[in-house]
Motif scaffolding. Structure first.
Motif, PDB file in Angstrom:
ATOM      1  N   THR A  40      48.790  24.888  56.810  1.00  0.00           N
ATOM      2  CA  THR A  40      47.968  23.698  57.055  1.00  0.00           C
ATOM      3  C   THR A  40      46.883  23.961  58.095  1.00  0.00           C
ATOM      4  OG1 THR A  40      49.791  22.202  56.493  1.00  0.00           O
ATOM      5  CG2 THR A  40      48.002  21.294  57.815  1.00  0.00           C
ATOM      6  N   MET A  44      42.910  23.790  57.670  1.00  0.00           N
ATOM      7  CA  MET A  44      42.153  22.766  58.391  1.00  0.00           C
ATOM      8  C   MET A  44      41.095  23.364  59.314  1.00  0.00           C
ATOM      9  SD  MET A  44      44.792  19.693  59.381  1.00  0.00           S
ATOM     10  CE  MET A  44      45.233  18.460  58.153  1.00  0.00           C
ATOM     11  N   GLU A 170      39.763  14.417  62.780  1.00  0.00           N
ATOM     12  CA  GLU A 170      39.903  15.837  62.422  1.00  0.00           C
ATOM     13  C   GLU A 170      40.240  16.677  63.649  1.00  0.00           C
ATOM     14  OE1 GLU A 170      37.193  13.920  59.441  1.00  0.00           O
ATOM     15  OE2 GLU A 170      37.295  13.967  61.621  1.00  0.00           O
ATOM     16  N   VAL A 174      43.845  18.632  64.053  1.00  0.00           N
ATOM     17  CA  VAL A 174      43.881  20.095  64.109  1.00  0.00           C
ATOM     18  C   VAL A 174      44.545  20.583  65.389  1.00  0.00           C
ATOM     19  CG1 VAL A 174      42.434  22.145  64.398  1.00  0.00           C
ATOM     20  CG2 VAL A 174      41.948  20.540  62.565  1.00  0.00           C
ATOM     21  N   VAL A 219      46.828  18.280  53.897  1.00  0.00           N
ATOM     22  CA  VAL A 219      45.364  18.306  54.015  1.00  0.00           C
ATOM     23  C   VAL A 219      44.717  17.267  53.104  1.00  0.00           C
ATOM     24  CG1 VAL A 219      43.297  19.724  53.772  1.00  0.00           C
ATOM     25  CG2 VAL A 219      45.407  20.750  54.641  1.00  0.00           C
TER      26      VAL A 219
END
Length: 295
Positions: A40, A44, A170, A174, A219
C-alpha cells in the motif's frame, strides 16, 4: 450525483470484502498486515507523488501522524487475528462495537459532550456481543481480540481527524500508514518469536489476495470515498459505512457458508446490531434533514 453514490457503495462493499481476504490469506495476522502495508505505501507514495498531492509537514506533525499509524496498525492486526481465531462473521459483529467505543473516547479525546443517544445505541451492540459470548463460547478468544480491535478502530480516526484540519487526506494517510509499517517492521521479530509460523512468504494465491487487499481494498477504496465525499455530504458517507459489517457477513455466508457454523445466539446478536444500525440511520437522517432545513 448518481455516479458519486455508486462510488460510495462500491467503496463500502470493498471495505466489507477486506475481512473475506483476511480469511483467504494463509499468512498469520502480523505478516498479512505487514505485506498489506508494504504494498500500500509503495503504491501511495508513487501515486500521490506523481499527482503532487503530498505536502511537506513539520517533524512534530510527522511524529503525531505516525503515532496514529501505530494505533491503526494495531487495529488491523487485532482485526485479522480475530478472524483467524474465530471467523469472518464473529470478527465483523465485534467490529460493530466501534460506534460504542467512539461514543466513549471521542468526548474524552476532543473534550466535547457525551452523546447519550450514540452511547445507548452502542450499548445495543455490547448486549449483542455479550449474548453471543455467553451462549456460544466457541469463539471466546476471537471475540476478546475483536473487542480490542473495535476499541483501537474507534481511536485512530478520532486522532487522525485533528491532523486533517491542517494537512491533506493523502498526506495524512501516507505518513500514517508509513509510520504503522515502520512500527510493525520493528515489532515483527518479537511477534513471530511469541507466535511462530512456518510461512514467512506468501504462498500460492496469497500474493494475489494481498495485492487486491492493498490496491483495491485500500488505495482504490480510499480514492472512491474521497471522490464521493466531494459530491455527497459527510453525514451520508458515514451513514453508508454502517453497512460494512452487513456486507462482510453476507459475503462470509455466501462464500464460506459460515451460517452453518453459527448458533442461534449469533443471529439474535446480529439482529440486535441490525436494529441499532437502523435506529442510528433514522436518527442521523432526521438530524441531517433538520440541519438542511435550517440552512
Amino acid at each position: 450525483m448518481r455516479k458519486a453514490f455508486l462510488q460510495l457503495h462500491t467503496a463500502v462493499f470493498i471495505a466489507g470484502f477486506t475481512a473475506i481476504l483476511g480469511k483467504l490469506i494463509t499468512l498469520n495476522e502480523a505478516l498479512l498486515v505487514w505485506y498489506r502495508l508494504l504494498f500500500t505505501i509503495i503504491t501511495m507514495w508513487a501515486l500521490f507523488a506523481l499527482q503532487k498531492k503530498l505536502q511537506r509537514i513539520s517533524t512534530k506533525d510527522m511524529l503525531k501522524i505516525t503515532g496514529v499509524g501505530v494505533v491503526a496498525t494495531l487495529h488491523w492486526l487485532t482485526f485479522y487475528a480475530s478472524i483467524k481465531y474465530s471467523n469472518v462473521s464473529v470478527a465483523l459483529v465485534c467490529f460493530s462495537l466501534v460506534g460504542f467505543f467512539t461514543a466513549i473516547f471521542e468526548p474524552i479525546i476532543t473534550r466535547s459532550r457525551i452523546n447519550i443517544i450514540e452511547l445507548l445505541l452502542g450499548l445495543i451492540a455490547v448486549l449483542a456481543i455479550s449474548l453471543i459470548f455467553h451462549f456460544d463460547p466457541t469463539y471466546k478468544t476471537g471475540i476478546i481480540i475483536g473487542i480490542i480491535s473495535a476499541m483501537l478502530g474507534s481511536i485512530f480516526p478520532i486522532l487522525s481527524r485533528g491532523q486533517l484540519k491542517f494537512h491533506s487526506a493523502e498526506t495524512v494517510t501516507v505518513y500514517m500508514l508509513t509510520g504503522g509499517f515502520l512500527f510493525l517492521t520493528l515489532a515483527l521479530p518479537f511477534y513471530l518469536k511469541l507466535f511462530p509460523t512456518e510461512n514467512l512468504l506468501p504462498q500460492g494465491s496469497d500474493i494475489i489476495w494481498l495485492l487486491i487487499l492493498a490496491w483495491v481494498c485500500t488505495v482504490w477504496a480510499m480514492q472512491l470515498s474521497m471522490r464521493a465525499l466531494s459530491k455527497i455530504s459527510a453525514f451520508t458517507v458515514n451513514l453508508t459505512y454502517n453497512l460494512e459489517p452487513l456486507y462482510g457477513i453476507t459475503l462470509a455466508f455466501l462464500l464460506f457458508r459460515e451460517d452453518r457454523m453459527l448458533t442461534g445466539a449469533f443471529y439474535v446478536g446480529l439482529g440486535l446490531i441490525v436494529c441499532s444500525v437502523l435506529l442510528q440511520t433514522l436518527l442521523v437522517y432526521r438530524s441531517g434533514r433538520k440541519i438542511s432545513t435550517k440552512s
